[in-house]
Design an enzyme around this catalytic site. Structure first.
Site, PDB file in Angstrom:
ATOM      1  N   CYS B 116      -3.086   7.538  -4.451  1.00  5.47           N
ATOM      2  CA  CYS B 116      -1.714   8.530  -5.192  1.00  5.47           C
ATOM      3  C   CYS B 116      -1.878   7.843  -6.234  1.00  5.47           C
ATOM      4  CB  CYS B 116      -0.550   7.327  -4.021  1.00  5.47           C
ATOM      5  SG  CYS B 116       0.814   8.477  -4.530  1.00  5.47           S
ATOM      6  N   CYS B 119       2.101   6.397  -6.773  1.00  2.00           N
ATOM      7  CA  CYS B 119       2.203   5.530  -6.653  1.00  2.00           C
ATOM      8  C   CYS B 119       1.610   4.594  -6.418  1.00  2.00           C
ATOM      9  CB  CYS B 119       3.968   5.294  -5.486  1.00  2.00           C
ATOM     10  SG  CYS B 119       4.739   5.873  -4.935  1.00  2.00           S
ATOM     11  N   SER B 120       2.033   4.730  -4.217  1.00  2.00           N
ATOM     12  CA  SER B 120       1.101   4.138  -2.984  1.00  2.00           C
ATOM     13  C   SER B 120       1.149   4.975  -1.842  1.00  2.00           C
ATOM     14  CB  SER B 120       1.781   2.496  -2.758  1.00  2.00           C
ATOM     15  OG  SER B 120       2.841   2.252  -2.794  1.00  2.00           O
ATOM     16  N   CYS B 121       0.859   6.476  -1.371  1.00  2.00           N
ATOM     17  CA  CYS B 121       1.669   7.209  -1.108  1.00  2.00           C
ATOM     18  C   CYS B 121      -0.051   7.211   0.496  1.00  2.00           C
ATOM     19  CB  CYS B 121       1.690   8.577  -0.531  1.00  2.00           C
ATOM     20  SG  CYS B 121       3.805   8.537  -2.349  1.00  2.00           S
TER      21      CYS B 121
END
Lengths: 107, 220
Positions: B116, B119-121
């Site tokens: 991602c 961010c942090s998906c």
């Protein structure tokens, strides 16, 4: 890696932040797309290098959204934080830390 | 130290050391939870239930079940690659963070890697919550620029003829890798196969656990 007990959080507060964000999303305060967008901006400060999208970044992002939506402003969050720090200090070790333990607590 | 302790003289009031300590970040989180509870935005019991779910139930073992099923059942594999979300739901797996999942298949020609960049998906229902390196700037940036170098850092060396495809997960679409079934696993049960599937093999930064090629190579 496929251990049946997941290790999703490094500390209890990380789990708390995660649960708050998930609950507020489910309450309709924001969508996942809005969340990812805000988190993405939060970890890219204008005055510094990119940061990790960790739960510290989640916390700062959540505080920004709550302030912006008028749900909880920085002053009330700061005051409540101080109250919890005082409450902790006044709570015997091993007992639950309650806001009522703050020596300055007023119901 | 707050001013109301300034009068404590060393050695006289050691009882104040018996209090509890919380870090500033813990206090901030407690403050938010308490304010949000007062205002009716969250319910502490629901928060506890959520935490228990993610601390004890949601993790990469779910994704490993999906992979193992796809390895043994070609019709399931086709459904999984065609439309992952309902195929994963067939195994009772799904929910938040997995509203729209896409599964990409590794082959001898193509290795898939998921990142991602924003961010942090991450596909929570199948993989749990992302490891810290997945959320950190080096991985987010390098997975796209130098995927082969990233794989090398993870100890994965692929044949030069294998192309690497990088998939950028978003809040709307979250990717999972279907790794290649290890050789010499004919006759393995689904459960035994699932035990070979690592979290990293479903992100693309790893491979399933290896199978000894001949009995002679097994440790004595």
């Amino acid at each position: 890696m496929t251990d049946p007990s997941p290790t999703n959080f490094a500390a209890p507060w990380e789990a708390q932040v995660f649960a708050l964000v998930v609950s507020l999303r489910e309450a309709g305060l924001f969508t996942w797309s809005e969340w990812a967008d805000r988190l993405g901006r939060q970890i890219r400060p204008a005055d510094g290098p990119e940061r990790t999208a960790d739960y510290g970044a989640w916390l700062t992002t959540l505080e920004a959204i709550l302030a912006e939506r008028g749900v909880a402003g920085p002053e009330s969050v700061a005051a409540r934080t101080e109250a919890f720090l005082r409450a902790a200090e006044a709570t015997p070790h091993g007992q639950p830390i309650r806001l009522e333990n703050d020596p300055l607590y007023r119901p | 130290m707050s001013h109301d302790h300034a009068h404590h003289e060393h050695g006289h009031h050691d009882d104040h050391h018996h209090g509890s300590e919380i870090s500033p970040v813990e206090a901030r989180v407690r403050a938010l939870e308490s304010l949000l509870t007062e205002k009716g935005y969250v319910d502490p019991a629901a928060l506890d239930a959520l935490i228990e779910l993610y601390e004890t139930k949601v993790g990469p073992h779910a994704g490993a079940r999906v992979v193992a099923r796809a390895w043994v059942d070609p019709a399931y594999r086709a459904r999984l690659l065609g439309d992952a979300t309902p195929a994963i739901a067939e195994l009772g797996i799904g929910g938040r963070g997995g509203e729209h999942m896409v599964v990409v298949e590794n082959t001898p020609e193509i290795h898939n890697l998921v990142v991602c960049t924003l961010c942090s998906c991450y596909p929570w229902p199948v993989l749990g919550l992302p490891p810290i390196w997945y959320k950190a700037p080096p991985y987010r940036a390098r997975a796209v620029i130098d995927p082969r170098g990233v794989l090398a850092d993870f100890g994965v060396t692929l044949p030069e003829t294998t192309r690497i495809t990088v998939w950028d997960s978003t809040a709307e679409t979250r990717y999972m890798v279907l790794p290649m079934r290890p050789a010499q696993t004919e006759g393995f049960s689904e459960e035994a196969l699932a035990a070979l599937v690592t979290r990293d093999s479903m992100i693309g930064t790893g491979l399933p656990k290896g199978i000894p090629t001949t009995p002679l190579e097994m440790p004595v």
